[in-house]
Enzyme design. Structure first.
Site, PDB file in Angstrom:
ATOM      1  N   GLU A   1       0.828  -1.217   0.000  1.00  0.00           N
ATOM      2  CA  GLU A   1       0.000   0.000   0.000  1.00  0.00           C
ATOM      3  C   GLU A   1       0.858   1.261   0.000  1.00  0.00           C
ATOM      4  O   GLU A   1       0.555   2.223  -0.698  1.00  0.00           O
ATOM      5  CB  GLU A   1      -0.968   0.004   1.190  1.00  0.00           C
ATOM      6  CG  GLU A   1      -2.045  -1.079   1.145  1.00  0.00           C
ATOM      7  CD  GLU A   1      -2.795  -1.142  -0.178  1.00  0.00           C
ATOM      8  OE1 GLU A   1      -2.986  -0.089  -0.829  1.00  0.00           O
ATOM      9  OE2 GLU A   1      -3.170  -2.257  -0.592  1.00  0.00           O
TER      10      GLU A   1
ATOM     11  N   ASP B   1      -4.864  -4.732  -9.166  1.00  0.00           N
ATOM     12  CA  ASP B   1      -4.081  -3.633  -9.757  1.00  0.00           C
ATOM     13  C   ASP B   1      -3.755  -3.941 -11.212  1.00  0.00           C
ATOM     14  O   ASP B   1      -3.811  -3.067 -12.081  1.00  0.00           O
ATOM     15  CB  ASP B   1      -2.753  -3.451  -9.006  1.00  0.00           C
ATOM     16  CG  ASP B   1      -2.963  -3.113  -7.542  1.00  0.00           C
ATOM     17  OD1 ASP B   1      -4.004  -2.532  -7.223  1.00  0.00           O
ATOM     18  OD2 ASP B   1      -2.075  -3.437  -6.732  1.00  0.00           O
TER      19      ASP B   1
HETATM   20 ZN    ZN Z   1      -2.520  -2.816  -4.879  1.00  0.00          ZN
END
Ligand code: ZN
Ligand code: ADP
Length: 480
Positions: free
Chosen positions: A298, A374
């Site tokens: 993160e 992602d």
């Molecule tokens: Zn991620």
């Protein structure tokens, strides 16, 4: 949706009698809604105001010989208030509201749908002036493309609908409002003059619209003094009216759960996340070593965002898992709402998306499965850059792909040769690769901060954008 599923238990005889007894009363006496209940959507309200006026005093229009459109089509993504607008028209005009969903017409047995249409219009004619609202009109109004299975039934229903619309007296004051989020799939016959010839877009709300929707719904709950609805509106770009209404309600439920008498700003902020990512999984057991990876991941996203000029500021970072399956996430919020993105901004977004994986690579020397979402998003963005926005080096302003459904964000289809398709794939990969390299280089230049911030996040589990920036800007410690 509105299908009652009688096919599950209804025998043939039952279905027959259903067809007969379809004298179901569709009318809902009064909706009790007005335009004041609909926040934003000013253009839609303006377009509908004329219909309201017509229903109030049809004579004024009849005298001069003006015919109002028999139908208007409310077009837009789910949850933007199309049903609410239709109800508000009925409420404003103080006329009965007949409502049915397109799916309800298309039952299992041939002929039932058409009979229902006849029935509906007979009742509406008796009650005129009135509003007839047909939700999900695309289920009956699909292009007649000769598909097999069930299309017969749908065609009969659609034909009946067209016949009814052509047949009824336009001066009488029956106004048909249809709603759909698949306008492209509608049969052109429905859109001809004298039918649904008015098309009213009902789009997702912009920042002012979102704030207005939040305000309308917040009026129904008790609020603490610290409430900043504008901040909530900023954090919810892309949310529909229905989602915003849900956010306010979730916040109220949270306040009750924690034994308070009013909704606070943190209730609202938490419920934004509940709506985006699901509830916190308080008792999920995640090992310390996994937590560490998630924290680095993160912070990787956040650092890449913070170190690029074209990225939205980091608002919050958390490694508390959510019921959606997210193990952590980084929220970025733009200062101002964006309607256009430059090539650099899109590229920066892709770099931010690769930042999580990049941090894992640099720190642990390996990959985890944690980056799958992602990867999906980065690929989607890179692909649209190449195929739709003309932002690649190999292709000029060439539309290589079209979206089939604007509002459901769904399918796209390629319009090019297989050779070009292969070239697109290469180009997409090279965009992502460049972004990934950029992320890696940003993170390796800021290794000290990456470690420091990840340690802090691991300890706190949730940190704000300010905390993040304070540590990032603190030069004294970064010399480590
Ligand atoms: Zn991620
Ligand atoms: P649609 O028919 O477009 O799918 P709905 O009209 O059913 O959406 O909206 C669902 C709910 O979301 C509404 O009952 C209302 O509570 C809320 N909502 C959606 N749009 C708005 C809006 N513009 N203003 C106020 N509430 C809204």
């Amino acid at each position: 949706m509105g299908n009652k599923g009688f096919g599950l238990f209804g025998g043939f005889g039952k279905a027959m009698s259903f067809g007969r007894s379809s004298a179901k009363v569709y009318v809902k006496a009064q909706t009790g809604k007005t335009f004041a209940d609909v926040a934003g959507q000013d253009e839609a309200k303006e377009a509908l105001a004329e219909i309201v006026d017509f229903l109030h005093c049809p004579d004024k229009y009849a005298e001069i010989g003006a015919k109002l459109p028999k139908g208007a089509l409310l077009v837009g993504p789910p949850g933007t208030g199309k049903t609410l607008l239709a109800k508000a028209v009925a409420g404003e005009a103080d006329v009965p509201f007949f409502s049915i969903s397109g799916a309800e017409f298309v039952e299992m047995f041939v002929g039932v749908g058409a009979a229902k249409v006849r029935d509906l219009f007979r009742q509406a004619n008796e009650k005129a002036p009135c509003i007839v609202f047909i939700d999900e009109i695309d289920t009956i109004g699909k292009k007649r493309d000769g598909q097999t299975g069930g299309s017969d039934e749908r065609e009969q229903t659609l034909n009946q609908l067209l016949t009814e619309m052509d047949g009824f007296d336009g001066k009488k004051g029956v106004v048909i409002l249809g709603a759909t989020n698949r306008p492209e799939s509608l049969d052109p016959a429905l859109l001809r003059p004298g039918r649904f010839d008015r098309r009213i877009p009902v789009e997702l709300p912009d920042i002012a619209g979102r704030e207005a929707v939040l305000r309308v719904h917040a009026e129904k709950v008790k609020l603490a003094d610290d409430i900043d609805l504008n901040a909530v509106a900023r954090a919810t770009a892309g949310a529909s009216g229905a989602e915003l209404a849900n956010i306010v309600n979730e916040a109220a439920l949270r306040a009750v759960r924690s034994g308070r008498k009013a909704v606070s700003q943190s209730d609202l902020e938490e419920s934004v996340e509940v709506v985006i990512a699901g509830y916190q999984r308080k008792n999920a057991v995640i090992s310390q070593s996994e937590k560490e990876i998630i924290a680095y991941h993160e912070i990787g996203h956040a650092l890449v965002a913070a170190k690029q000029k074209n990225s939205a500021p980091v608002h919050k970072i958390t490694i508390i898992p959510r019921t959606s399956g997210a193990l952590g996430y980084t929220m970025q919020i733009d200062e101002n709402e964006k309607f256009l993105l430059s090539k650099e901004e899109v590229f920066s977004r892709i770099a931010v998306l690769t930042g999580g994986r990049s941090a894992e690579e640099l720190v642990f020397g390996t990959f985890t499965t944690g980056a799958s979402n992602d990867i999906e998003k980065a690929t989607k963005l890179a692909r649209t850059m190449v195929t739709r926005y003309g932002m690649s080096s190999s292709f000029d302003m060439m539309a290589l792909e079209t979206t089939d459904n604007k509002y459901l964000g769904g399918n796209t289809s390629l319009n090019c040769s297989p050779e070009t398709a292969a070239e697109i794939d290469k180009e997409v990969n090279s965009v992502i690769k460049k972004a990934h390299e950029k992320a890696l280089s940003i993170l390796s230049e800021n290794m000290g901060k990456l470690k420091e911030l990840s340690g802090f996040l691991l300890e706190k589990e949730t940190i704000t954008g300010e905390e993040f920036m304070r540590i990032l800007d603190d030069n004294a410690v970064s010399a480590v």
